[in-house]
Design an enzyme around this catalytic site. Sequence first.
Site, mmCIF file in Angstrom:
data_model
loop_
_atom_site.group_PDB
_atom_site.id
_atom_site.type_symbol
_atom_site.label_atom_id
_atom_site.label_comp_id
_atom_site.label_asym_id
_atom_site.label_seq_id
_atom_site.Cartn_x
_atom_site.Cartn_y
_atom_site.Cartn_z
ATOM 1 C CB CYS A 50 -1.146 -0.039 1.392
ATOM 2 S SG CYS A 50 -1.956 -0.921 1.104
ATOM 3 N NE ARG A 52 7.681 0.399 1.696
ATOM 4 C CZ ARG A 52 9.003 0.877 2.598
ATOM 5 N NH1 ARG A 52 9.818 1.631 1.567
ATOM 6 N NH2 ARG A 52 8.971 1.829 3.807
ATOM 7 C CE LYS A 174 0.072 -5.007 -3.469
ATOM 8 N NZ LYS A 174 -0.201 -6.501 -3.701
ATOM 9 C CG MET A 175 -5.352 0.801 3.247
ATOM 10 S SD MET A 175 -3.993 -0.109 4.784
ATOM 11 C CE MET A 175 -2.524 1.388 3.837
#
Length: 401
Positions: A50, A52, A174-175
């Site tokens: 989320c 990098r 992703k988050m």
Amino acid sequence: MIIMIPIYAITWNFRDTPEGFDKIVNNDYNYFESLCKKSSIDEFVILITCNRVEIYAYTRNEIDKDLFKDSLIYNYPESTMHLLRVASGLESMSIGENDIMRQVKEAYELSIKRKTSGKILSYIFKKALNVGKEVRTQTSISRGKTSIPAISLDICDNEYGINNKSILIIGNGKMATDFSRYLKEYRPGNVTIAGRSIDHARNLAVLYGYSYDSIKNLNNLIKNSDIIIAATSAGNYIVKDLGDLARNKYFIDISKPENIDPEISKYARLLSINEIGKILKRNEDEKKGEVEIAEVIINQEQKTIDEKLKEMMLDDVIAMFYKFANNVKKDELEELFLIQDFNDEQKKDIDAMTSSLINKILAPYTNSVKQFIKENKNFDYILNEYKKMLEQFMENIVKKL
């Protein structure tokens, strides 16, 4: 002693390159893999989280920096030090987060599956995972809630309660995936995933037994939800102009830039990324002592990596001796077997005898060369010069043959 080895860490992240990260974050794995192949990188591992996007590369070819615009590129040994820090949770937005260990492991495993990592990167990533585990064992750096979704939900549960509540997650990246996973422990009521892509929303929802819908129906979804979580990479307000529709609801916005108009806080509780950031800063200050211990562990392990890489580089050069000698042996035996008649058993004996002869002749010489190079303070220079000399020598011999 610092040795020069072509290991690089190419990073776009929330802290060091925020503008570059915002530009690049929406690209998928295949995009970054294509960049590596265009740059003729020998080995690479791609880490996407989320906060990098990073490419760890080992290559004898020069990296085309134009392909990796707006990134920060670390050379060795900073490249491996950076990976150790990432795996240990020292580079995370939330210091000591545990999820990064899983993400590093998955990135490495994917590189093996796709055959993009070799001996060098495999060693480094295994070392990084071991270091990450040791840091968490030897320190309290990962105590308590460490990820942004976990911290957000903990605050929400304390202030509002999550059990049996109707929840809307806006986003399917992703988050949003992390929120979906962490929510399970709070036993919510109905959970709906809303995304621009209905297929992506469905794929995430199916994993956890949630409902899904299109973001086009956002206002209606908000109306029927108690808790609204925004976790997208959109650069604008997605939730706005709700007025009384926002009353008695709880909003969480961990997006950067924000996805929820701050004006909503006039009608409802809005937990923003800025507020969470203050909590993360406080946690970071409290963990300074643990960070110092972790850095001692990392620095010590970097020394071990230095020594091991020296051994691996030396072994590669020494292997060139034996490869060349065995190629010459093979050519000579083929010529011998053409002009003289030997049965299979005799050929096998001659091959074994010549192999033994090569090993006995080369072993003392190569061992002394290896020891000389290893102990010399100009290790890197001598090794590279020796390798160039050996390659030139072999090239000349091959021409004569």
